[in-house]
Motif scaffolding. Sequence first.
Motif, PDB file in Angstrom:
ATOM      1  N   GLY A  32      64.443  65.441  28.042  1.00 29.89           N
ATOM      2  CA  GLY A  32      64.419  64.338  27.085  1.00 29.89           C
ATOM      3  C   GLY A  32      63.498  64.636  25.918  1.00 29.89           C
ATOM      4  N   ASN A  33      62.342  65.202  26.219  1.00 30.97           N
ATOM      5  CA  ASN A  33      61.392  65.547  25.162  1.00 30.97           C
ATOM      6  C   ASN A  33      61.967  66.622  24.240  1.00 30.97           C
ATOM      7  OD1 ASN A  33      58.551  65.441  24.071  1.00 30.97           O
ATOM      8  ND2 ASN A  33      58.616  67.597  24.680  1.00 30.97           N
ATOM      9  N   ASN A  34      62.673  67.593  24.822  1.00 34.27           N
ATOM     10  CA  ASN A  34      63.279  68.652  24.021  1.00 34.27           C
ATOM     11  C   ASN A  34      64.322  68.088  23.063  1.00 34.27           C
ATOM     12  OD1 ASN A  34      64.033  71.374  23.263  1.00 34.27           O
ATOM     13  ND2 ASN A  34      65.843  71.077  24.528  1.00 34.27           N
ATOM     14  N   VAL A  35      65.135  67.155  23.541  1.00 32.55           N
ATOM     15  CA  VAL A  35      66.144  66.532  22.682  1.00 32.55           C
ATOM     16  C   VAL A  35      65.468  65.777  21.537  1.00 32.55           C
ATOM     17  CG1 VAL A  35      67.922  64.743  22.566  1.00 32.55           C
ATOM     18  CG2 VAL A  35      67.924  66.396  24.451  1.00 32.55           C
ATOM     19  N   ASP A 258      58.721  77.307  12.468  1.00 29.47           N
ATOM     20  CA  ASP A 258      57.576  77.408  13.388  1.00 29.47           C
ATOM     21  C   ASP A 258      57.602  76.277  14.410  1.00 29.47           C
ATOM     22  OD1 ASP A 258      56.679  79.658  12.087  1.00 29.47           O
ATOM     23  OD2 ASP A 258      55.157  78.609  10.897  1.00 29.47           O
ATOM     24  N   MET A 259      57.941  75.069  13.955  1.00 31.80           N
ATOM     25  CA  MET A 259      58.041  73.933  14.870  1.00 31.80           C
ATOM     26  C   MET A 259      59.099  74.188  15.932  1.00 31.80           C
ATOM     27  SD  MET A 259      57.924  70.606  12.378  1.00 31.80           S
ATOM     28  CE  MET A 259      56.572  70.311  11.233  1.00 31.80           C
ATOM     29  N   ASP A 263      58.629  74.480  19.943  1.00 32.77           N
ATOM     30  CA  ASP A 263      59.360  73.586  20.847  1.00 32.77           C
ATOM     31  C   ASP A 263      60.145  74.376  21.889  1.00 32.77           C
ATOM     32  OD1 ASP A 263      58.395  71.414  19.477  1.00 32.77           O
ATOM     33  OD2 ASP A 263      60.184  71.150  18.245  1.00 32.77           O
ATOM     34  N   LYS A 264      60.767  75.489  21.472  1.00 33.04           N
ATOM     35  CA  LYS A 264      61.545  76.316  22.413  1.00 33.04           C
ATOM     36  C   LYS A 264      60.634  76.922  23.475  1.00 33.04           C
ATOM     37  CE  LYS A 264      65.248  77.552  19.186  1.00 33.04           C
ATOM     38  NZ  LYS A 264      65.834  78.639  18.358  1.00 33.04           N
ATOM     39  N   ILE A 265      59.479  77.420  23.044  1.00 32.40           N
ATOM     40  CA  ILE A 265      58.536  78.011  23.993  1.00 32.40           C
ATOM     41  C   ILE A 265      58.089  76.964  25.010  1.00 32.40           C
ATOM     42  CG2 ILE A 265      56.226  79.003  24.243  1.00 32.40           C
ATOM     43  CD1 ILE A 265      56.668  80.367  21.518  1.00 32.40           C
ATOM     44  N   LEU A 266      57.745  75.763  24.505  1.00 28.44           N
ATOM     45  CA  LEU A 266      57.318  74.681  25.397  1.00 28.44           C
ATOM     46  C   LEU A 266      58.433  74.303  26.363  1.00 28.44           C
ATOM     47  CD1 LEU A 266      55.239  72.504  26.183  1.00 28.44           C
ATOM     48  CD2 LEU A 266      56.250  71.033  24.426  1.00 28.44           C
ATOM     49  N   LYS A 267      59.655  74.216  25.856  1.00 22.29           N
ATOM     50  CA  LYS A 267      60.801  73.839  26.698  1.00 22.29           C
ATOM     51  C   LYS A 267      60.969  74.804  27.869  1.00 22.29           C
ATOM     52  CE  LYS A 267      64.776  75.217  25.281  1.00 22.29           C
ATOM     53  NZ  LYS A 267      66.003  75.384  24.473  1.00 22.29           N
ATOM     54  N   TRP A 268      60.941  76.108  27.593  1.00 21.09           N
ATOM     55  CA  TRP A 268      61.170  77.089  28.659  1.00 21.09           C
ATOM     56  C   TRP A 268      59.974  77.203  29.596  1.00 21.09           C
ATOM     57  CZ3 TRP A 268      65.661  78.580  30.216  1.00 21.09           C
ATOM     58  CH2 TRP A 268      66.736  78.544  29.328  1.00 21.09           C
TER      59      TRP A 268
END
Length: 367
Positions: A32-35, A258-259, A263-268
Motif C-alpha cells: 500500500g505504501n509503495n502504491v 532519486d525519489m 522508493d524502489k529500494i525501500l519496497k524491495w
Amino acid sequence: MQEKKKGGLFAGVLIGLIMVIGGTVLLWWNEGNNVRNIKTTDEIEKTVVEISPEDNPADFAGKLVAVGGKFVVEDVSLSDTTFGVEKHTAALTRVVEIYQWEEDSSTDDDGDTTYSYDKVWHEGLIDSSNFYYSGHDNPTSVAYESGSLYAQDVILGNFHLSSSQIQKMDTDAALDASAAKSVPEGYTAEGRYLTNSEDLEKPKIGDIRISWKYNNWKEVSLIAQAEGTTFVSWVSAVGKKVNWVTEGTKTSAEMIEDMRTQDKILKWLLRLAGFVLIFIGYMSFISPLTKLIGYIPLLGNVVNFTFSLIIFLLSLIQSLLIIIIAWFRYRPLLSLCLLAVAAVVGVVIFLLKKKHPTAPPQTAQTV
C-alpha cells in the motif's frame, strides 16, 4: 563472552506466530505504501513547477516548486560553547560515545537462550540494570551528551529554507578535535576525537570519546510548496507529505528519479524483510518437531533439510500471495488488466497447441 539459559521446548512457538503475523502485516502495508509513493511521484511530475532562486516568491505562493543553486548561511558561526568548537555551516553535530557493555541474545530450536556480552563504543548510555546476567556494569551518567546546532537562516536566492529543511541537511564532514578550544581537564585531542581514554586502541568501560560533524554542502536543491519566501511540506492527493532536500543543483526530473529509486529500494528491502520474518517464524513454529526428528541418526538431518526447504517454499508462496492480494486491494484496475493479459496469453498458447498438435514420436521399423 556467552552464557546460556535453558528455555521451554515450545518457547519458539509463540515467537514464531508473532513473527509470521508481523511479516504478513509488513508485506501488506509495504504494498500500500509503495502504491502511494508511485502515485505521489507521478503527481509531482505533473504538478511541479521548476523555478530559479532569483524568481519572485510571490509568483509561486502555494505551488509545488523545484529549485536549486548555491546557498548562503547568514548566521555567524555555529558554536558548541562547551568545547569552544566553532564552524560557519548550516548544521553542526556533537557526537558523544561511551565505551560500554552491550548484551545480545539468541534463542535456538531447543528454546535455549544464549546471552553474549561485548564491549562497544555506543552513542548514549546502555542500561545494564536490565541485563540477564550481572557483572557487566555500565556507567549510569555521563558528563556530556550528543546534540545538534542549526543555522537560523539559510538563503537560496530570494528564498529562505525552512527550519525543517535545514535539519534535513546532512552533517557528513568530520572536524578534527584540534578545533576544540576549551578542553576539559582529563581530556586530550587524538585525531578526530576528544577523549578521556588513556589509550583509544585499548579503551576501558566508561571511557568517553567526543567528535564533531558538520554540513559542507555548497549547493542545495529541493521540492516543496512555496509559502511566502520560504517552503512548507506539500501534500499529495493520497496524503503523502513531500519536502525533499538534497545536495547539489538538480533539476526536478533528477530529483523525482532519486525519489523513485529510493522508493524502489525501500519496497524491495521491506519485501525481503517480510519474507524473512515469515520464514523464521514458521521455522520457530515447528522447532519442537524438528528438535524431536533431529535425534534420528542421519535421517534426522535429511528430514530437517526437507522441512526447511518446504517452509522456504511455503513462505515464498505466502509472501507472493500477500503481495498479489494487496495489489488487487490497492490497484484493482491494473491487477485486473494484468490478469486479463495473462489469460489472453494462456488462451493463445492453448489454441496454438490445439492447431499444431505435437506429432507423436515415430516408431522405428525393421524390414
